[in-house]
Structure formats: C-alpha cells, structure tokens
Design an enzyme around this catalytic site. Structure first.
Site, PDB file in Angstrom:
ATOM      1  N   CYS A 109       0.847  -1.179   0.000  1.00  0.00           N
ATOM      2  CA  CYS A 109       0.000   0.000   0.000  1.00  0.00           C
ATOM      3  C   CYS A 109       0.891   1.240   0.000  1.00  0.00           C
ATOM      4  CB  CYS A 109      -0.936   0.096   1.192  1.00  0.00           C
ATOM      5  SG  CYS A 109      -2.171  -1.178   1.241  1.00  0.00           S
ATOM      6  N   ARG A 165       4.108  -0.620  -4.703  1.00  0.00           N
ATOM      7  CA  ARG A 165       3.752  -1.108  -3.372  1.00  0.00           C
ATOM      8  C   ARG A 165       2.432  -1.868  -3.358  1.00  0.00           C
ATOM      9  NH1 ARG A 165       6.946   2.088   0.358  1.00  0.00           N
ATOM     10  NH2 ARG A 165       5.741   1.280   2.078  1.00  0.00           N
ATOM     11  N   TRP A 170      -2.655  -2.792  -1.632  1.00  0.00           N
ATOM     12  CA  TRP A 170      -2.329  -4.216  -1.666  1.00  0.00           C
ATOM     13  C   TRP A 170      -3.212  -4.824  -0.581  1.00  0.00           C
ATOM     14  CZ3 TRP A 170      -0.570  -7.989   1.657  1.00  0.00           C
ATOM     15  CH2 TRP A 170      -0.111  -9.174   1.059  1.00  0.00           C
ATOM     16  N   ASN A 209      -1.582   2.477   5.341  1.00  0.00           N
ATOM     17  CA  ASN A 209      -0.702   1.365   4.961  1.00  0.00           C
ATOM     18  C   ASN A 209      -0.379   0.623   6.245  1.00  0.00           C
ATOM     19  OD1 ASN A 209       1.406  -0.307   4.144  1.00  0.00           O
ATOM     20  ND2 ASN A 209       2.912   1.349   4.246  1.00  0.00           N
ATOM     21  N   GLU A 231      16.690 -19.052  -5.951  1.00  0.00           N
ATOM     22  CA  GLU A 231      16.309 -17.758  -6.511  1.00  0.00           C
ATOM     23  C   GLU A 231      15.659 -17.936  -7.887  1.00  0.00           C
ATOM     24  OE1 GLU A 231      15.764 -14.885  -5.795  1.00  0.00           O
ATOM     25  OE2 GLU A 231      16.184 -13.551  -7.466  1.00  0.00           O
ATOM     26  N   LYS A 249      11.940 -16.679  -8.840  1.00  0.00           N
ATOM     27  CA  LYS A 249      11.674 -15.760  -9.963  1.00  0.00           C
ATOM     28  C   LYS A 249      10.603 -16.345 -10.877  1.00  0.00           C
ATOM     29  CE  LYS A 249      13.058 -12.824  -8.930  1.00  0.00           C
ATOM     30  NZ  LYS A 249      13.921 -12.318  -7.894  1.00  0.00           N
ATOM     31  N   GLU A 286       7.093 -16.369  -9.244  1.00  0.00           N
ATOM     32  CA  GLU A 286       6.411 -15.096  -8.996  1.00  0.00           C
ATOM     33  C   GLU A 286       5.942 -14.391 -10.258  1.00  0.00           C
ATOM     34  OE1 GLU A 286      10.488 -12.705  -7.677  1.00  0.00           O
ATOM     35  OE2 GLU A 286       8.625 -12.285  -6.650  1.00  0.00           O
ATOM     36  N   HIS A 320      16.933 -37.813  -2.149  1.00  0.00           N
ATOM     37  CA  HIS A 320      16.227 -37.959  -0.871  1.00  0.00           C
ATOM     38  C   HIS A 320      14.747 -37.622  -1.012  1.00  0.00           C
ATOM     39  CE1 HIS A 320      20.004 -38.728   1.139  1.00  0.00           C
ATOM     40  NE2 HIS A 320      20.513 -37.749   0.391  1.00  0.00           N
ATOM     41  N   LYS A 337       5.979  -4.816  -3.886  1.00  0.00           N
ATOM     42  CA  LYS A 337       7.435  -4.749  -3.794  1.00  0.00           C
ATOM     43  C   LYS A 337       7.950  -4.549  -2.373  1.00  0.00           C
ATOM     44  CE  LYS A 337      11.407  -3.800  -6.263  1.00  0.00           C
ATOM     45  NZ  LYS A 337      11.791  -5.199  -6.414  1.00  0.00           N
TER      46      LYS A 337
END
Ligand code: F6R
Length: 607
Positions: free
Chosen positions: A2, A27, A74, A98, A479, A483, A486, A502, A602
C-alpha cells in the site's frame, strides 16, 4: 505494501496525487483512490484494479480541491474492489492507511454497537469510524485523532483529512514508513521519498509513534507521549524525474540489462582494481574481532544472504547463520553480545527484517544494514549501512538489487577474511580480479538473451519446474525457482542437487524441466552425476555451465548453455542472470504481467 500520499497544495491536487501514486504503484496495485475537500466536504474517487483505472475515472469525473490524500492498495482485509478501496471515509473524515490494524474487529464491534455503519470489509475503516466517533462528540480533529491513535494496535502509516478543515491534514506512523515533504507554502506526506521527489527534495521521516499536524506552512510533530518533537529535515537523494523503461518493454527487463552498469558502480565503491584489494567503508565495529555472523532477510535478499554464508565461512572461516526474518523474530534466539547481525533488504522497509534488526540491537549485536534505499528505516536504525547502488528497482521481481547485494557481500567476505588474517594477499588479488571482470562477463552473456528466449518456449508449457545447484549455486537455484514462480505462476522448487535422491527425484519425468546451475567448480562432478540421474529417468535437463562444463557432461542434456568461464567464487553473480532471463521470457510466453504480478507488492511493510 500500500502506498499513501497526501498534499496540502495551492491548486487542485488530484493530478499531483495521481502522479505521486504512480511512483508508489510498486507497493500495491489492487485498487486505488483519492479524496479531496471540495467546498469543505469530502469527495472521493476510487477504482478497482490498476492506477490507470483511477486515472481514467478522474478524466471522466474530475475532482477539485487544494488538499487531498491518495492510496494504492495491496489488499490485506477485504477483496480488492471499489468498496474496499481507500480512502475510507465518513461525512467528517477520510483516511488512507498502509499497514494492518490488528484490533479492528474489536473496534468495529464497539463502534457498530454505538450505531456506526461500516461500508467495507477493511481494517482501515475502523480508523475512520473511530475518529468520526470522537469528532461527533465535539473533539477537534487533532484531539479526535490523538484519542483514536491511543486505541490502535498493529502497524500503520495514516493520512487523514477532515471535512470543513481545508487547511490541515494529519499523518501518523507506527511500524509502516511515512515521510513528510516540505514545499514552498505546500506540505506533503508519502510512503517514501521517491513519491515526493517531484514535489520536493526536503524530507523528514516520522519515527515510530510519531504523528503530525500538517498545514501549508509546515508540520507540528508529536511523539507517542504527545510531546512536540523535531525530526531532521534532509535533502533526499531521489530524483524527481519519472523513472522510465527506456527502450525495454518492461521494468524487469530494463533492470536485468542495467546489471553490468550497477554491478560495476557498486564494485567501484569498494574495489581498487589497480591494487586488486577491497576497502570496506569504515565501520563502527571491528570485523577482525567479530566471532559470529548472522544474516537475516526475506525472499530474494535471503538468497543473497545464503550465498554469502558460503563465501564468509569459506574465506573468513567465521560461522554464519542465515535466517528468514519472519521466522527469526518469533524464535527468540539467544544471542551472545558482540556478534554481527547483517540485514539485507532492497527496500530497507521490510517489516519482518526491521523487527529482526530491533531484536538483534536489543540483544547486544552489532547491526549492519545492506540496503538499496539509503534513507530507508532499516538503514537509519542499523549501526552501519553498506549500500547497493542498483538505483530504483521498480519491477516487483528483484533482479539488479540481488546481484548488487551479492557484490557487496562478496566484498564484505573478502574484507572480513582480511581483517581476520584468513586470506593471503594473493587470494584477495585473484578474487578482486574476478570481481572486476564480472560487469564485462554479465554484459557478454546478456547479448545472448535471444537464446534464453528460445529456451523459454520449451518451459512455458510446464506445470512444475525443478532447479538444482550445489554449494553457492544452491541459493541461485532457489532464486531461479522464486523468480519463475512469482512472474510466470509456474510451480517451481529449488533443491540442493545432493538432496535429489532424498525425495524430489520421484517427481522426475519428461514433463518436468530440471534447470541445473553448474559452473565448473570443485563440486562440478557431483552435480554432473545428479544430472545423469535425471537424464536416465527421462528428465528434461536445462544445463547452465561454462564451455568446459558443457563439454564434460557424459550424456547430452535436453538443452545446455555455456556461460563465460569465471572464477568459481564469482559464479553466483553471473549465474543469477540466466535464471532471471529465463523467468522473464517464460512469463512473456505465458502472457503474464511481468512488472506487476498478481498478489505481490514490492515493499512488504506488513507481517
Ligand atoms: C522477489 C522479491 C522478494 C523480496 C522480499 C524482500 O523477487 O523481490 O522476495 O526480495 O520481499 O524484500 P526487501 O529486499 O525489500 O527486504
């Protein structure tokens, strides 16, 4: 999470509010809204979806008013629709928020019993109704707000305007960031200095518990006990120019392509290429006597910290623990005084990372922030800060912030190792040489973007994708999976290659691409064996190595790409690039919203 903005201006503020919101849209982008005062009464415009919808609404139904507040949302409480969009308002007061009001249900029940009618499902509306309640009892806006703030639990940054009071606005901060901007006969508030930069460079930051009464001429700031306080007004480093995408289609792509430059710029702050040495900025503690290192962060920043664990333990021979901030803060770990706690955060505002910093500080640890936003709360609260010079990162998926974090952490590992006498000048020189070459190697690889684009076609149809890596390549595998998840919404998992047998190997069949991060280092053979196990089971291996690594592979993978050969120490920085590009091109092939993926924001300023 937000974004809020507020303006007491000399002319109609709606267009400026929307401009400010554009700079805060990273945001949150579920819905947006503004409220102004027209002839003393509250006027609102709100729209579901991206900010562009609000801008269109304002073209059709413009709104006047020289004072106003704006919000980009958000969603936490209540689905993203117009009814739940901020500002939340009564006849007397309008609020943007926010954060999360944790006791909103209790407040709502109380106020409903007293006859207040709620219109939304949000926690924020309880703030508007509570202030309204006190105003209705005859309190002034200032007293009504002060009394209401006493009742709020949770995290909040608030902007509040009052019907009949076109000359004042109230701002309050507890947990969520909030900046005040000082103009010429105008005042502003915003979630960050970036939003306010086109309006003013003169910024002060409210501290937790602060609230402020703004008029056109300035602000009176109170602390949580109601005492008047002053907060330093500083010149922000943010530029007022709107950040564009250049010739790129998305911010994410632009930011991926900026990496040679920002990696170089960040390196330049610590690396002396002629002497092949690292000079860390002077720190208020001695790295040579630190006996324990803890790195705490979230998401991509956590993976940068995970790479640093390999680097610091190996080079400096210092034990390093890496923690996810949201887990760390509730574990209440015992800590011996004198340790070093490092907090990595692009935004410098992540709520869990900030809480962990406060915990470590209270437990006698030296605190070092590694942030991309110099004026951020984490930077201001840590004992010392190391900056990544990535520049504003607008794409929600972090790219250039990650690789510049790695650069700073690599330099820090070398600096620590040297101050402990753990590495020779020769090793330092070799690493420095390798680091100095990284920008050129990254640029070289970026020229092969088209090859990754073609590779991505074969992955975009997959339902699940595995990423494998060993040693410092393991966090790169994690990572890569993050990526892809998302921005393409494909389910992806990163595993340490040695863990394959395993359990995860049961997932392998010809429908599951397995992306392998495998530079030729001391672990190459081991990972290559795991690749054979996958190939033997019909798995579709996509193999990232250097030419030697590709050539040495016994049976050919489904696809392979040879990256420039580098010193294994810096490989995690270079190998971050293909996983970023791969995620980007898969997302493009799937037609998802790369820069503003669903459900994400973000700057995560709530828990
Ligand atoms: C992923 C991503 C997030 C952030 C995380 C921490 O692409 O951007 O996982 O890394 O939310 O954010 P900062 O670094 O701002 O603390």
């Amino acid at each position: 999470m937000c974004g809020i903005v507020g303006i007491i201006g000399k002319q109609d503020v709606a267009p400026l509010l929307v401009e400010g919101l554009k700079r805060l849209e990273y945001r949150g982008y579920d819905s947006a809204g503004i409220a102004t005062l027209v002839n003393g009464g509250i006027e609102r415009r709100r729209a579901e979806g991206k900010l562009a919808n609000l801008a269109r609404l304002l073209e059709d139904k413009p709104v006047a008013g020289g004072i106003g507040i704006g919000h980009t949302r958000w969603a936490t409480h209540g689905v993203p629709n117009e009814r739940n969009a901020h500002p939340h308002a009564t006849q007397r007061v309008a609020v943007v928020h926010n954060g999360i009001i944790e006791n909103f249900q209790e407040l709502k029940a109380e106020l409903t019993a007293q006859g207040h009618v709620f219109e939304s499902d949000t926690d924020t509306e309880a703030v508007a109704q509570l202030i309204d309640h006190h105003l209705a009892q005859g309190l002034s806006p200032r007293d009504a707000t002060a009394k209401s703030l006493e009742r709020l639990r949770g995290a909040f940054a608030l902007g509040i305007i009052f019907a009949g009071h076109p000359d004042m606005m109230i701002a309050a901060r507890q947990g969520s960031p909030l900046a005040l901007g000082y103009g010429e006969g105008e005042m502003y508030l915003g979630s960050d200095a970036l939003a306010l930069a086109p309006l003013t460079q003169r910024i002060s930051y409210l501290l937790d518990g602060d609230w402020a009464v703004l008029t056109a001429d300035g602000a009176t700031i109170f602390d949580r006990d109601g005492a008047t306080v002053t907060r330093e007004v500083r010149l922000t480093q943010f530029s007022g120019a709107l950040i564009g995408k250049g010739q790129h289609r998305h911010f994410m792509l632009k930011e991926i392509f900026e990496q040679p430059e920002v990696i170089g710029g960040t390196l330049n702050t610590m690396l002396n290429p002629a002497e092949r040495t690292i000079t860390l900025p002077s720190l208020p503690f001695d790295l040579g006597v630190v006996n324990r290192v803890r790195i705490i962060a979230c998401g991509t920043s956590f993976y940068a910290g995970s790479v640093a664990k390999y680097w610091i333990e190996k080079l400096a021979r210092l034990p390093v623990e890496v923690d996810i901030a949201s887990e760390f803060r509730y574990r209440e770990p015992p800590m011996e005084p004198g340790g070093l706690a490092i907090f990595i955060s692009q935004s410098g505002e992540t709520a869990d990372t900030l809480a962990a910093l406060r915990y470590c500080r209270a437990h006698g640890q030296h605190t070092l922030a590694l942030v991309n936003v110099p004026e951020s709360t984490i930077s201001r609260e840590a004992e010392a800060t190391l900056l990544t010079l990535a520049g504003p990162e607008i794409g929600v998926a972090s790219t250039k912030a990650f690789t510049t974090q790695l650069v700073v952490l690599a330099c820090l590992a070398v600096g620590m190792a040297r101050s402990r006498g753990a590495i020779s000048g020769e090793t330092e020189a070799e690493i420095c040489q390798a680091l100095a070459e990284v920008p050129a190697r990254v640029a070289e690889f970026l020229r092969r973007d088209d090859e990754i684009r073609l590779m991505a076609q074969g992955i975009s149809e997959a339902r699940d994708v595995l990423y494998l890596g060993r040693g410092a390549s393991f966090p790169i595998a994690l990572e890569g999976a993050l990526k892809l998840k998302e921005i393409s919404y494909i389910h992806a998992e990163g595993y340490a290659a040695g863990e394959l047998k395993h359990g995860p190997i049961a997932l392998i069949d010809d429908s599951v691409p397995v992306i392998v991060i495998c530079p030729t280092d001391e672990l190459y053979e081991k990972t290559a064996s795991n690749v054979q196990e996958v190939v033997a089971r019909g798995g579709r291996v996509v193999f990232f190595s250097d030419q030697e690594g590709v050539d040495r592979l016994a049976s050919p993978p489904f696809a392979a790409m040879a990256l420039p050969a580098v010193n294994p120490f810096v490989a995690p920085i270079l190998y971050a690039i293909p996983v970023q590009l791969l995620a980007y091109h898969v997302a493009i092939a799937k037609g998802t919203d790369v820069d503003q993926p669903r459900n994400l924001a973000k700057s995560v300023t709530v828990e």
